[in-house]
Design a protein around this motif. Structure first.
Motif, PDB file in Angstrom:
ATOM      1  N   ARG A  27       0.834  -1.197   0.000  1.00  0.00           N
ATOM      2  CA  ARG A  27       0.000   0.000   0.000  1.00  0.00           C
ATOM      3  C   ARG A  27       0.871   1.251   0.000  1.00  0.00           C
ATOM      4  N   TYR A  28       0.288   2.353  -0.404  1.00  0.00           N
ATOM      5  CA  TYR A  28       1.005   3.619  -0.522  1.00  0.00           C
ATOM      6  C   TYR A  28       1.802   3.927   0.752  1.00  0.00           C
ATOM      7  N   PHE A  29       1.143   3.822   1.911  1.00  0.00           N
ATOM      8  CA  PHE A  29       1.809   4.201   3.158  1.00  0.00           C
ATOM      9  C   PHE A  29       2.628   3.064   3.766  1.00  0.00           C
ATOM     10  N   ASP A  30       2.650   1.900   3.119  1.00  0.00           N
ATOM     11  CA  ASP A  30       3.499   0.787   3.574  1.00  0.00           C
ATOM     12  C   ASP A  30       4.792   0.695   2.773  1.00  0.00           C
ATOM     13  N   GLY A  49      11.104   4.701  -6.775  1.00  0.00           N
ATOM     14  CA  GLY A  49       9.753   4.184  -6.931  1.00  0.00           C
ATOM     15  C   GLY A  49       8.872   4.457  -5.731  1.00  0.00           C
ATOM     16  N   LEU A  50       9.454   5.035  -4.661  1.00  0.00           N
ATOM     17  CA  LEU A  50       8.679   5.375  -3.472  1.00  0.00           C
ATOM     18  C   LEU A  50       7.805   6.601  -3.719  1.00  0.00           C
ATOM     19  N   PRO A  51       6.743   6.778  -2.916  1.00  0.00           N
ATOM     20  CA  PRO A  51       5.993   8.035  -2.982  1.00  0.00           C
ATOM     21  C   PRO A  51       6.950   9.205  -2.786  1.00  0.00           C
ATOM     22  N   SER A  52       6.691  10.314  -3.453  1.00  0.00           N
ATOM     23  CA  SER A  52       7.663  11.414  -3.482  1.00  0.00           C
ATOM     24  C   SER A  52       8.049  11.899  -2.092  1.00  0.00           C
ATOM     25  N   GLN A  53       7.095  11.985  -1.151  1.00  0.00           N
ATOM     26  CA  GLN A  53       7.438  12.505   0.166  1.00  0.00           C
ATOM     27  C   GLN A  53       8.251  11.518   0.997  1.00  0.00           C
ATOM     28  N   GLU A  54       8.325  10.240   0.558  1.00  0.00           N
ATOM     29  CA  GLU A  54       9.092   9.238   1.286  1.00  0.00           C
ATOM     30  C   GLU A  54      10.494   9.048   0.712  1.00  0.00           C
ATOM     31  N   GLN A  55      10.714   9.573  -0.481  1.00  0.00           N
ATOM     32  CA  GLN A  55      12.011   9.349  -1.133  1.00  0.00           C
ATOM     33  C   GLN A  55      13.157   9.957  -0.330  1.00  0.00           C
TER      34      GLN A  55
END
Length: 478
Positions: free
Chosen positions: A286-289, A322-328
């Motif tokens: 999932r997005y947040f996982d 490949g991570l969500p932008s705010q997690e990169q």
């Protein structure tokens, strides 16, 4: 006609048995042929058995009755009586009331006890097809009965039967799949090659048996306890990990965690071999996982030697975007922290790679992350640090105005630690790249570079000055 002379006519008749009007007629022909075969020599009985086996598929819903006749023929239990009929067995439990089906299945299994092992296996293969027709609470007891029956056969037949039975795990209620997997695990073959094939099949079937089947597989099969060579452990663990693809999205992270835990039993090369498979399944989180999943895979490097850590980080650098932008940024920081722990020789190559793939224009990172890479190279040997600073200088063209000036000043400051020859190379790289900066930034950057020139020998100072754009070559005021 003497008994043994009847084999040829019987074989010719059996060739066309499928043309009889109904499966019941075909079964009657089977029965008649088997009665006529009673009393034949073993060789002729075997020939007749082969003819019956070949045509059993034309019995359709009567095929289990045909197997019963064939099995009794093979063990010589059919008498020479024209009116003989095989013992009545309910081979199709789905035709009975639900509450009677398990008991009749047990009776059918008991009926096979005198049969040859291969025929008992075929009986189990046929009966397991009806597992889904039993009441849910009866399915696991029936499955256990079939597994235990097959497991008691000679090894070759046992393995063939168990490999067929595990394909039917999906017919069990979800709550019973784990226990069924444990049961199957208790009947592993001894030879490593056979055991690996068996476990691959169990893992494949278990992962598809129900929603969440992959988690049941990881609970039932612990690769760390298997007496396999590392290569075999990787093959098995990859198959188990690939079953994560069938998990509901909320369970993917848990499946990934269980896979990474089992990787702990692998040598460094095994962990590296697992990384691409783990990353493939990570993309299903999932997005947040996604960040926790990425960090799980990165954690495999903790117990690896530096060369293994370096190889894993190279794989991760290719994937973190490949991570969500705010997690990169968090992933970037984590990778850079691991790079800092590497020996200088390996760290130099990793920082060089990081600068190569780094996009300073990204709104996610901002140019300050380029500064962190640059500062991380302070304890490299002078030539490696010089190469890193020169590469950072090559990124000037991509930086916003104020960030480009700051980068020039930081590189100039860090180059003071280098010997004059190496410092000259860094300053030349800066001078060649400031031409791509906005006008005001170019002037400020050139000023910082020219202030470094007096500390260089005249020849090298001139080389730096000549690398600057022509309109910026005048010496700064003192």
């Amino acid at each position: 006609m003497p008994k043994n002379h009847q084999i040829k006519p019987l074989q010719r008749l059996m060739r066309n048995v499928e043309w009889l009007p109904t499966p019941t007629d075909v079964l009657g022909a089977f029965r008649t042929a088997a009665i006529l075969g009673a009393g034949m020599s073993p060789e002729h009985k075997a020939e007749l058995g082969a003819a019956l086996t070949k045509k059993r598929r034309f019995l359709y819903h009567e095929r289990m009755n045909g197997l019963q006749i064939l099995a009794l023929h093979n063990v010589g239990l059919i008498p020479e009586q024209d009116d003989w009929v095989e013992p009545k067995v309910h081979w199709r439990p789905n035709t009975l009331p639900p509450e009677e089906r398990l008991a009749e299945l047990e009776l059918a299994i008991n009926e096979t006890e005198p049969w040859l092992p291969q025929d008992r296996r075929l009986a189990a293969d046929g009966l397991v097809d009806y597992l889904g027709d039993l009441p849910e609470h009866d399915r696991l007891p029936a499955y256990r009965l079939l597994v235990d029956t097959v497991a008691g056969l000679p090894p070759t037949e046992a393995m063939a039967g168990l490999n067929e039975l595990h394909k039917h795990l999906r017919r069990l209620p979800a709550a019973d799949v784990h226990e069924a997997l444990t049961l199957l695990m208790s009947h592993q073959p001894n030879a490593e090659s056979e055991r690996l094939d068996y476990l691959l099949g169990v893992a494949h079937s278990g992962g598809r048996a129900m929603v969440g089947g992959a988690l049941a597989v990881f609970h039932a099969i612990d690769v760390r306890e298997m007496p396999f060579l590392p290569e075999s452990k990787v093959i098995l663990l990859k198959a188990m990990t690939e079953s994560i693809a069938r998990l509901p999205e909320p369970n993917v992270l848990e499946g990934l965690r269980m896979a990474v835990e089992q990787c702990a039993g692998l040598p460094p090369e095994g962990k590296l071999a697992m990384a691409p498979t783990l990353l493939k399944e990570w993309k299903r989180t999932r997005y947040f996982d996604q960040l926790p999943g990425f960090q799980l895979i990165q954690s495999m490097g903790k117990d690896m030697p530096p060369e293994g850590q370096e190889a894993l980080l190279k794989i991760l650098i290719d994937e973190y975007r490949g991570l969500p932008s705010q997690e990169q940024r968090k992933a970037f920081t984590g990778i850079l922290a691991d790079i800092r722990k590497l020996p200088p020789a390996l760290k130099a190559g990793m920082l060089d790679l990081f600068v190569t793939v780094f996009n300073p224009e990204s709104h996610v990172f901002g140019p300050e992350m380029l500064e962190e890479i640059q500062v991380a190279g302070k304890d490299l040997n002078p030539r490696d640090e010089t190469a890193l600073l020169e590469k950072v200088a090559g990124k000037l063209r991509h930086l916003p105005e104020h960030s480009g000036v700051r980068c020039v000043r930081l590189v100039c400051y860090q180059s003071r630690r280098l010997v004059e020859e190496l410092r000259t190379g860094v300053l030349v790289a800066l001078a060649e790249n400031i031409q791509f900066m906005p006008l005001e930034a170019r002037r400020d950057g050139a000023t910082s570079i020219k202030r470094m020139i007096p500390a260089l020998p005249p020849v090298w100072g001139e080389e730096v000055m000549n690398a600057l754009p022509e309109d910026l070559r005048s010496q700064p005021r003192r």
